[in-house]
Design a protein around this motif. Structure first.
Motif, PDB file in Angstrom:
ATOM      1  N   ALA A  49       0.847  -1.192   0.000  1.00  0.00           N
ATOM      2  CA  ALA A  49       0.000   0.000   0.000  1.00  0.00           C
ATOM      3  C   ALA A  49       0.880   1.238   0.000  1.00  0.00           C
ATOM      4  N   THR A  58      -4.535   7.111  -1.912  1.00  0.00           N
ATOM      5  CA  THR A  58      -3.936   5.837  -1.533  1.00  0.00           C
ATOM      6  C   THR A  58      -4.011   4.864  -2.705  1.00  0.00           C
ATOM      7  N   ASN A  59      -3.193   3.846  -2.630  1.00  0.00           N
ATOM      8  CA  ASN A  59      -3.221   2.787  -3.630  1.00  0.00           C
ATOM      9  C   ASN A  59      -2.847   1.479  -2.943  1.00  0.00           C
ATOM     10  N   TYR A  60      -3.476   0.378  -3.362  1.00  0.00           N
ATOM     11  CA  TYR A  60      -3.275  -0.913  -2.689  1.00  0.00           C
ATOM     12  C   TYR A  60      -2.998  -2.009  -3.707  1.00  0.00           C
ATOM     13  N   ASP A  62      -3.809  -5.556  -5.198  1.00  0.00           N
ATOM     14  CA  ASP A  62      -5.111  -6.219  -5.341  1.00  0.00           C
ATOM     15  C   ASP A  62      -5.349  -7.244  -4.231  1.00  0.00           C
ATOM     16  N   LYS A  65      -6.629  -5.244  -1.118  1.00  0.00           N
ATOM     17  CA  LYS A  65      -7.652  -4.208  -1.288  1.00  0.00           C
ATOM     18  C   LYS A  65      -8.939  -4.615  -0.578  1.00  0.00           C
ATOM     19  N   GLY A  66      -9.486  -3.680   0.185  1.00  0.00           N
ATOM     20  CA  GLY A  66     -10.704  -3.949   0.934  1.00  0.00           C
ATOM     21  C   GLY A  66     -10.466  -4.539   2.311  1.00  0.00           C
ATOM     22  N   THR A  69      -5.851  -0.946   5.332  1.00  0.00           N
ATOM     23  CA  THR A  69      -6.016   0.496   5.192  1.00  0.00           C
ATOM     24  C   THR A  69      -4.749   1.204   5.646  1.00  0.00           C
TER      25      THR A  69
END
Length: 125
Positions: A49, A58-60, A62, A65-66, A69
């Motif tokens: 992340a 922000t970027n995560y 795959d 993701k979800g 955080t």
């Protein structure tokens, strides 16, 4: 030169949660995008992340993701990673790092060449 110290790892059952911290010292990280990475045994270090220097973007990966955080508190010179719904495949040493240059967005993040000790996260099934 900034020093980064990761903490908050531990052993947790699948489905559990942890909150990792990355405390910076030596200089302010408030103008630098910050990222989290992880390295599992026998595997390459991988991106998890990233958060922009202002904390607005922000970027995560795959795979997280979800569930994970990333956040930051520039007043405390600290970055966090909240890990929820943990899976055994999340087991790894987690590292944070700063961008090589200030004022970059998360999509252009390039970590510095030096890394800290990391913090171990172990998820049991």
């Amino acid at each position: 030169q900034v020093q980064l110290v990761e903490s908050g790892g531990g052993l947790v059952q699948a489905g559990g949660s942890l909150r990792l911290s990355c405390a910076a010292s030596g200089r302010s990280i408030s103008t630098y995008a910050m990222g989290w990475f992880r390295q599992a045994p026998g595997k390459e270090r991988e991106f998890v992340a990233v958060i922009s220097w202002q904390g607005h973007s922000t970027n995560y990966a795959d795979s997280v993701k979800g569930r994970f955080t990333i956040s930051r508190d520039n007043a405390k010179n600290t970055v966090y990673l909240q890990l929820n719904s943990l899976k055994p495949e999340d087991t790894a040493v987690y590292y944070c790092n700063a961008d090589r240059a200030p004022f970059n967005g998360p999509l252009s993040f390039t970590p510095r060449g030096d890394w800290g000790q990391g913090t171990q996260v172990t998820v049991s099934s």
